[in-house]
Design a protein around this motif. Structure first.
Motif, PDB file in Angstrom:
ATOM      1  N   ASP A  27     -33.847  -1.909  81.188  1.00  0.00           N
ATOM      2  CA  ASP A  27     -32.959  -1.769  82.260  1.00  0.00           C
ATOM      3  C   ASP A  27     -33.120  -2.779  83.397  1.00  0.00           C
ATOM      4  N   ASN A  29     -31.754  -3.361  86.271  1.00  0.00           N
ATOM      5  CA  ASN A  29     -31.621  -2.837  87.550  1.00  0.00           C
ATOM      6  C   ASN A  29     -32.661  -1.845  87.881  1.00  0.00           C
ATOM      7  N   THR A  30     -33.583  -1.593  87.085  1.00  0.00           N
ATOM      8  CA  THR A  30     -34.899  -0.658  87.442  1.00  0.00           C
ATOM      9  C   THR A  30     -36.145  -1.027  86.993  1.00  0.00           C
ATOM     10  N   ALA A  31     -36.288  -1.880  86.229  1.00  0.00           N
ATOM     11  CA  ALA A  31     -37.355  -2.857  85.795  1.00  0.00           C
ATOM     12  C   ALA A  31     -38.160  -3.451  87.004  1.00  0.00           C
ATOM     13  N   THR A  32     -39.308  -3.227  86.982  1.00  0.00           N
ATOM     14  CA  THR A  32     -40.123  -3.710  87.769  1.00  0.00           C
ATOM     15  C   THR A  32     -40.596  -5.261  87.501  1.00  0.00           C
ATOM     16  N   VAL A  52     -36.315  -9.673  90.329  1.00  0.00           N
ATOM     17  CA  VAL A  52     -36.442  -8.475  91.193  1.00  0.00           C
ATOM     18  C   VAL A  52     -35.843  -8.870  92.527  1.00  0.00           C
ATOM     19  N   ARG A  55     -32.075  -9.261  92.614  1.00  0.00           N
ATOM     20  CA  ARG A  55     -31.590  -8.007  92.491  1.00  0.00           C
ATOM     21  C   ARG A  55     -31.759  -7.330  94.006  1.00  0.00           C
ATOM     22  N   ASP A  56     -32.913  -7.399  94.691  1.00  0.00           N
ATOM     23  CA  ASP A  56     -32.897  -6.913  95.934  1.00  0.00           C
ATOM     24  C   ASP A  56     -32.078  -7.459  96.917  1.00  0.00           C
ATOM     25  N   PRO A  60     -27.403  -4.461  92.537  1.00  0.00           N
ATOM     26  CA  PRO A  60     -27.570  -4.185  91.211  1.00  0.00           C
ATOM     27  C   PRO A  60     -26.905  -5.438  90.317  1.00  0.00           C
ATOM     28  N   LYS A  88     -28.112   0.239  82.656  1.00  0.00           N
ATOM     29  CA  LYS A  88     -27.611   1.836  82.448  1.00  0.00           C
ATOM     30  C   LYS A  88     -26.562   1.797  83.681  1.00  0.00           C
ATOM     31  N   PRO A  90     -24.861   4.380  86.351  1.00  0.00           N
ATOM     32  CA  PRO A  90     -25.379   5.497  86.895  1.00  0.00           C
ATOM     33  C   PRO A  90     -24.720   6.873  86.587  1.00  0.00           C
TER      34      PRO A  90
END
Length: 91
Positions: A27, A29-32, A52, A55-56, A60, A88, A90
């Protein structure tokens, strides 16, 4: 001996391919950064950190194609990794 090495290599590739297909997509939006660098072909730590950071700063990703908005990520790189990426929704 060479024939055996070829068979071993072919078997290894098949096993690796099935393992990759069985893995859950990553994903965006959540992957490091570490996860991105490890999973994406052609993406090292620097590009992963840029993903990242984007995204920040921008919120997202709305779809996988938005990855090309990150500097250094073009359509060819996206296409090479498209099958293992997802967004993904929400819950």
């Amino acid at each position: 001996m060479i024939f055996s090495l070829k068979r071993l290599l072919a078997l290894s590739l098949c096993i690796f391919s099935f393992a990759c297909l069985a893995a859950e997509p990553l994903d965006l939006n959540t992957a490091t950064a570490d996860q991105l660098a490890l999973a994406l072909s052609g993406v090292g730590q620097s590009k992963a950190e840029a993903i990242v950071a984007y995204r920040d700063q921008n919120g997202p990703f709305m779809n996988v194609d938005d990855l090309t908005k990150v500097k250094g990520i073009g359509p060819a790189l996206l296409d090479k990794n498209r099958m293992i990426l997802q967004i993904k929704q929400p819950k």
